[in-house]
Write a protein that holds these residues in place. Structure first.
Motif, PDB file in Angstrom:
ATOM      1  N   SER A 199       0.817  -1.207   0.000  1.00 33.84           N
ATOM      2  CA  SER A 199       0.000   0.000   0.000  1.00 33.84           C
ATOM      3  C   SER A 199       0.853   1.260   0.000  1.00 33.84           C
ATOM      4  O   SER A 199       0.462   2.281  -0.576  1.00 33.84           O
ATOM      5  CB  SER A 199      -0.927  -0.001   1.223  1.00 33.84           C
ATOM      6  N   TRP A 257       0.489   4.499  -2.604  1.00 30.23           N
ATOM      7  CA  TRP A 257       0.368   5.930  -2.310  1.00 30.23           C
ATOM      8  C   TRP A 257       1.176   6.743  -3.316  1.00 30.23           C
ATOM      9  O   TRP A 257       0.716   7.786  -3.792  1.00 30.23           O
ATOM     10  CB  TRP A 257       0.843   6.218  -0.887  1.00 30.23           C
ATOM     11  N   SER A 272      -2.675   6.771   7.698  1.00 26.61           N
ATOM     12  CA  SER A 272      -3.361   7.781   6.894  1.00 26.61           C
ATOM     13  C   SER A 272      -2.504   9.025   6.744  1.00 26.61           C
ATOM     14  O   SER A 272      -2.587   9.723   5.728  1.00 26.61           O
ATOM     15  CB  SER A 272      -4.716   8.130   7.524  1.00 26.61           C
ATOM     16  N   PHE A 274       0.105   8.821   3.554  1.00 27.33           N
ATOM     17  CA  PHE A 274      -0.373   9.181   2.228  1.00 27.33           C
ATOM     18  C   PHE A 274      -0.401  10.701   2.083  1.00 27.33           C
ATOM     19  O   PHE A 274      -0.025  11.260   1.051  1.00 27.33           O
ATOM     20  CB  PHE A 274      -1.763   8.578   1.986  1.00 27.33           C
ATOM     21  N   PRO A 298      -8.457   5.876   4.961  1.00 28.87           N
ATOM     22  CA  PRO A 298      -8.445   4.412   5.121  1.00 28.87           C
ATOM     23  C   PRO A 298      -9.823   3.905   5.491  1.00 28.87           C
ATOM     24  O   PRO A 298     -10.581   4.590   6.196  1.00 28.87           O
ATOM     25  CB  PRO A 298      -7.453   4.196   6.261  1.00 28.87           C
ATOM     26  N   ASP A 351      -7.991   3.212   1.364  1.00 28.77           N
ATOM     27  CA  ASP A 351      -6.996   2.211   1.738  1.00 28.77           C
ATOM     28  C   ASP A 351      -7.707   1.087   2.483  1.00 28.77           C
ATOM     29  O   ASP A 351      -8.215   1.284   3.584  1.00 28.77           O
ATOM     30  CB  ASP A 351      -5.924   2.860   2.616  1.00 28.77           C
ATOM     31  N   THR A 353      -6.308  -1.986   3.269  1.00 24.71           N
ATOM     32  CA  THR A 353      -5.372  -3.015   3.708  1.00 24.71           C
ATOM     33  C   THR A 353      -5.832  -3.693   4.996  1.00 24.71           C
ATOM     34  O   THR A 353      -5.725  -4.911   5.138  1.00 24.71           O
ATOM     35  CB  THR A 353      -3.972  -2.409   3.893  1.00 24.71           C
ATOM     36  N   TYR A 376      -7.981  -0.060  -2.534  1.00 29.54           N
ATOM     37  CA  TYR A 376      -6.672  -0.694  -2.725  1.00 29.54           C
ATOM     38  C   TYR A 376      -6.183  -1.317  -1.429  1.00 29.54           C
ATOM     39  O   TYR A 376      -6.573  -0.911  -0.330  1.00 29.54           O
ATOM     40  CB  TYR A 376      -5.658   0.325  -3.252  1.00 29.54           C
ATOM     41  N   LEU A 377      -5.305  -2.307  -1.552  1.00 30.46           N
ATOM     42  CA  LEU A 377      -4.848  -3.038  -0.378  1.00 30.46           C
ATOM     43  C   LEU A 377      -3.567  -3.782  -0.672  1.00 30.46           C
ATOM     44  O   LEU A 377      -3.217  -4.033  -1.826  1.00 30.46           O
ATOM     45  CB  LEU A 377      -5.906  -4.052   0.062  1.00 30.46           C
ATOM     46  N   TRP A 410       0.493  -4.691  -4.290  1.00 31.78           N
ATOM     47  CA  TRP A 410      -0.721  -3.909  -4.076  1.00 31.78           C
ATOM     48  C   TRP A 410      -1.777  -4.372  -5.063  1.00 31.78           C
ATOM     49  O   TRP A 410      -1.487  -4.733  -6.200  1.00 31.78           O
ATOM     50  CB  TRP A 410      -0.475  -2.401  -4.191  1.00 31.78           C
TER      51      TRP A 410
END
Length: 309
Positions: free
Chosen positions: A7, A11, A32, A35, A73, A104, A106, A123-124, A137
């Motif tokens: 992840s 970013w 967080s 990013f 996130p 995010d 993840t 995304y993760l 990712w």
């Protein structure tokens, strides 16, 4: 889509390929914030609009006509706070020139409900909910995000191929990657994805919780972790019940201690950092007996800590 790097790499990919001019970040913990730091450091972007809240709470996105990306996130890994995945009120849809929503996932994917139509990039990295290794990712992209990714190349912004979202898109559509990923990571991810797809209900459902035992742990007594920790005034969970996730709880140390005691214990440690917290992952692939064994170890260590005066 997928590419090499976790992840943290995405970013950078999103900074280069999805943020047109300015991003808004909801910052409620360490991950967080990272990013936000990435877009703040980009010389070709305006200073990001950062909306912060104290660890254990969550901020709300703010409609801003100067923002073309909203990012937060689904579950802040460092504090265990869950945020809803939804379009920002007061903004136009991406197809009408509105901002993209990047989430995010993840620490949430495979364990928290989501309506993917409410975001443009989910995304993760697979090392948490999918019990695979890190180093890749994965991103589910909306048509609007794919179209946005095509823009930077035409604007003259140089993007290295290894961080190019368009390169990842083109290769993913061909079932390949730009550079070779770890095959074992893909095999484990595929196995976990098949397992998750076989569930009739999301793992956040009460029946699945009971069957998988993702929260059935003990801390002092055979009870769920969050219930046990809530009764310990020196180790509360996140402040509001609806902010807590169902698959990752965070035990804060010293949060409610008197100021003098807190200063002595954590004078050099920032609140909300990994150094002041215990994170207990209760992902679908985690056997409940493993979490019980972990909490028993924590109990043993705490019971033998020297008493401070």
């Amino acid at each position: 889509m997928l590419g090499n790097g976790g992840s943290t790499t995405f970013w950078d990919v999103a900074t280069l390929g999805l943020v047109r001019d300015r991003a808004q970040h909801l910052v409620l913990g360490e991950f967080s914030a990272k990013f936000a730091q990435a877009t703040a450091a980009a010389p070709f972007l305006a200073e990001p609009h950062v909306v912060r809240s104290e660890p254990g709470t969550r901020p709300d996105p703010v409609a801003d006509p100067d923002v073309d990306v909203h990012a937060w996130p689904h579950n802040e890994t460092s504090t265990g706070v869950v945020l809803p995945v939804q379009r920002v009120a007061g903004t136009a849809a991406p197809d009408d020139g509105g901002p993209l929503v990047l989430v995010d996932a993840t620490s949430a994917a495979a364990g928290v409900d989501v309506d993917l139509a409410q975001c443009d990039a989910y995304y993760l990295a697979p090392q948490k909910g999918f019990a695979s290794d890190g180093g890749l990712w994965f991103a589910l992209l909306s048509p609007a995000a794919i179209e946005r990714a095509r823009e930077p190349g035409g604007s003259g912004r140089w993007v290295p191929e290894s961080l190019s979202l368009t390169t990842a898109i083109d290769n993913s559509r061909l079932d390949q990657t730009y550079n070779t990923p770890a095959i074992a990571t893909l095999l484990m991810m595929a196995a976990q994805a098949r397992l998750a797809a076989g569930q009739r209900r999301p793992v956040v459902g009460r029946r699945a919780h009971r069957r998988l035992g993702v929260a059935a742990v003990r801390l002092g007594r055979p009870q769920r972790l969050r219930h046990a920790v809530r009764r310990r005034p020196d180790a509360p969970l996140t402040r509001r019940r609806h902010h807590r996730p169902r698959r990752l709880d965070r035990r804060r140390r010293g949060r409610e201690a008197p100021a003098a005691q807190r200063d002595r214990r954590h004078r050099a440690l920032p609140q909300g950092s990994a150094a002041t917290s215990l994170r207990v992952g209760m992902f679908p692939a985690v056997d409940p007996s493993d979490v019980e064994a972990l909490t028993a170890c924590v109990d043993h260590v705490v019971a033998h800590l020297p008493r401070r005066r």
